[in-house]
Design a protein around this motif. Structure first.
Motif, PDB file in Angstrom:
ATOM      1  N   ASP A  51      -6.497   5.003  -2.033  1.00  0.00           N
ATOM      2  CA  ASP A  51      -7.605   4.146  -1.479  1.00  0.00           C
ATOM      3  C   ASP A  51      -7.253   3.866  -0.143  1.00  0.00           C
ATOM      4  O   ASP A  51      -6.941   2.465  -0.044  1.00  0.00           O
ATOM      5  CB  ASP A  51      -7.997   3.117  -2.259  1.00  0.00           C
TER       6      ASP A  51
ATOM      7  N   GLU B 292      -8.746   2.898   2.725  1.00  0.00           N
ATOM      8  CA  GLU B 292      -9.468   2.050   3.316  1.00  0.00           C
ATOM      9  C   GLU B 292      -9.172   0.550   2.680  1.00  0.00           C
ATOM     10  O   GLU B 292      -8.993  -0.167   3.489  1.00  0.00           O
ATOM     11  CB  GLU B 292     -10.889   2.307   3.245  1.00  0.00           C
TER      12      GLU B 292
ATOM     13  N   ALA C 230      -5.495  -0.445   3.432  1.00  0.00           N
ATOM     14  CA  ALA C 230      -5.437  -0.641   4.948  1.00  0.00           C
ATOM     15  C   ALA C 230      -6.034  -1.886   4.876  1.00  0.00           C
ATOM     16  O   ALA C 230      -5.194  -2.864   5.617  1.00  0.00           O
ATOM     17  CB  ALA C 230      -6.056   0.208   5.637  1.00  0.00           C
ATOM     18  N   GLN C 231      -6.866  -2.493   4.305  1.00  0.00           N
ATOM     19  CA  GLN C 231      -7.572  -3.646   4.539  1.00  0.00           C
ATOM     20  C   GLN C 231      -6.562  -4.862   4.017  1.00  0.00           C
ATOM     21  O   GLN C 231      -6.319  -5.964   4.768  1.00  0.00           O
ATOM     22  CB  GLN C 231      -8.924  -4.021   3.817  1.00  0.00           C
TER      23      GLN C 231
ATOM     24  N   GLU D 224      -9.806  12.035   9.142  1.00  0.00           N
ATOM     25  CA  GLU D 224     -10.763  11.217   8.069  1.00  0.00           C
ATOM     26  C   GLU D 224     -10.178   9.947   7.840  1.00  0.00           C
ATOM     27  O   GLU D 224     -10.840   8.645   7.735  1.00  0.00           O
ATOM     28  CB  GLU D 224     -11.291  11.957   6.922  1.00  0.00           C
ATOM     29  N   GLU D 225      -8.748   9.802   7.399  1.00  0.00           N
ATOM     30  CA  GLU D 225      -7.985   8.819   6.976  1.00  0.00           C
ATOM     31  C   GLU D 225      -7.937   7.645   8.176  1.00  0.00           C
ATOM     32  O   GLU D 225      -8.059   6.431   8.005  1.00  0.00           O
ATOM     33  CB  GLU D 225      -6.837   8.956   6.437  1.00  0.00           C
TER      34      GLU D 225
ATOM     35  N   ALA E 265     -11.262   5.891   8.675  1.00  0.00           N
ATOM     36  CA  ALA E 265     -11.255   4.900   7.599  1.00  0.00           C
ATOM     37  C   ALA E 265     -10.511   3.649   7.846  1.00  0.00           C
ATOM     38  O   ALA E 265     -11.019   2.550   7.903  1.00  0.00           O
ATOM     39  CB  ALA E 265     -10.734   5.571   6.305  1.00  0.00           C
ATOM     40  N   ILE E 266      -9.201   3.863   8.413  1.00  0.00           N
ATOM     41  CA  ILE E 266      -8.493   2.784   8.610  1.00  0.00           C
ATOM     42  C   ILE E 266      -9.051   1.934   9.937  1.00  0.00           C
ATOM     43  O   ILE E 266      -9.188   0.759   9.807  1.00  0.00           O
ATOM     44  CB  ILE E 266      -7.081   3.243   8.990  1.00  0.00           C
ATOM     45  N   LYS E 267      -9.379   2.599  10.789  1.00  0.00           N
ATOM     46  CA  LYS E 267     -10.011   2.029  12.188  1.00  0.00           C
ATOM     47  C   LYS E 267     -11.359   1.157  11.719  1.00  0.00           C
ATOM     48  O   LYS E 267     -11.776   0.151  12.443  1.00  0.00           O
ATOM     49  CB  LYS E 267     -10.312   2.795  13.029  1.00  0.00           C
ATOM     50  N   ARG E 268     -11.884   1.481  10.820  1.00  0.00           N
ATOM     51  CA  ARG E 268     -13.259   0.731  10.282  1.00  0.00           C
ATOM     52  C   ARG E 268     -12.886  -0.472   9.654  1.00  0.00           C
ATOM     53  O   ARG E 268     -13.737  -1.535   9.739  1.00  0.00           O
ATOM     54  CB  ARG E 268     -13.927   1.634   9.016  1.00  0.00           C
ATOM     55  N   VAL E 269     -11.784  -0.674   9.066  1.00  0.00           N
ATOM     56  CA  VAL E 269     -11.405  -2.035   8.386  1.00  0.00           C
ATOM     57  C   VAL E 269     -10.194  -2.924   9.068  1.00  0.00           C
ATOM     58  O   VAL E 269     -10.149  -4.305   8.820  1.00  0.00           O
ATOM     59  CB  VAL E 269     -11.068  -1.813   7.026  1.00  0.00           C
TER      60      VAL E 269
ATOM     61  N   THR F   4      -2.971   1.173  15.042  1.00  0.00           N
ATOM     62  CA  THR F   4      -2.960   2.206  14.180  1.00  0.00           C
ATOM     63  C   THR F   4      -2.141   3.316  14.882  1.00  0.00           C
ATOM     64  O   THR F   4      -2.339   3.629  15.954  1.00  0.00           O
ATOM     65  CB  THR F   4      -4.336   2.723  14.007  1.00  0.00           C
TER      66      THR F   4
END
Length: 210
Positions: free
Chosen positions: A115, A117, A120-121, A148-149, A152-156, A162
């Motif tokens: 998981d 995302e 990463a949070q 994609e990963e 996803a990380i940059k979103r949270v 990064t």
């Protein structure tokens, strides 16, 4: 955006030779896990002594005893040390605490984290410096990439920088830059080239424009 050179399949003299060729075009040199396994932390020490103006990353992929292993890598002269995202929070916390004491940085490698995302949070909240998405050798062979990963990380992620690693070449670099990581990690895309210096210079040029 910065450029990190990953050295995996060299001994210490070989590492020095490669770094001497490309030093002016890279920001960080990584002493990869295979080099640490073959040569020990002496590889970190010798590269740092030979190239004091470069930051040196020790890719220890720490999974346990975070504080102790970060301490040993720091003593050897590492500026950045890697811990696995799959390890326990207490291991990551211990690594971060020791890194703060030594004025070093921690990169968490998300290789094989399911998981991305959610994890990463959690890791971002532990105060690490970099979170890296990583398609390992075995993943690359299966045709996996990390874009994609990274998205996803940059979103949270709120605090950590990064990074992206795994099979990046000059031909795929524009796509990597578009994904906007803070750090691009390249191994064979430089070390496997006939003219390593030219490859590193061109990659640094593209990365610097981002």
């Amino acid at each position: 955006m910065e450029l990190q050179l990953a050295l995996d399949l060299v001994d210490i003299p070989g590492a020095k030779q490669v770094v001497a060729e490309v030093a002016e075009h890279i920001d960080i040199v990584e002493i990869g896990t295979p080099v640490v396994i073959n040569e020990g932390l002496r590889a970190v020490k010798e590269i740092k002594e030979a190239f004091p103006s470069l930051r040196v990353l020790a890719d220890l992929k720490i999974m346990d005893a975070g504080g102790y292993e970060v301490m040993k890598a720091s003593e050897a002269g590492a500026d950045i040390i890697t811990v696995l995202g799959a390890s326990d929070d207490t291991t990551i916390r211990g690594a971060v605490e020791e890194a703060r004491k030594q004025n070093k940085k921690i990169m968490v490698d998300m290789i094989n984290v399911k998981d991305i995302e959610g994890r990463a949070q959690e890791i971002d909240a532990l105060g690490v410096d970099y979170i890296c998405v990583h398609s390992g050798y075995d993943h690359q062979a299966a045709g996996k990439n990390s874009f994609e990963e990274l998205a996803a990380i940059k979103r949270v992620v709120k605090q950590a920088k990064t990074a992206i690693a795994g099979g990046i070449k000059l031909s795929t670099l524009p796509e990597v830059i578009k994904a906007n990581p803070d750090l691009v990690i390249v191994g064979g895309g430089i070390t496997g080239q006939e003219d390593k210096k030219a490859a590193a210079a061109e990659m640094k040029r593209l990365v610097s424009q981002a």
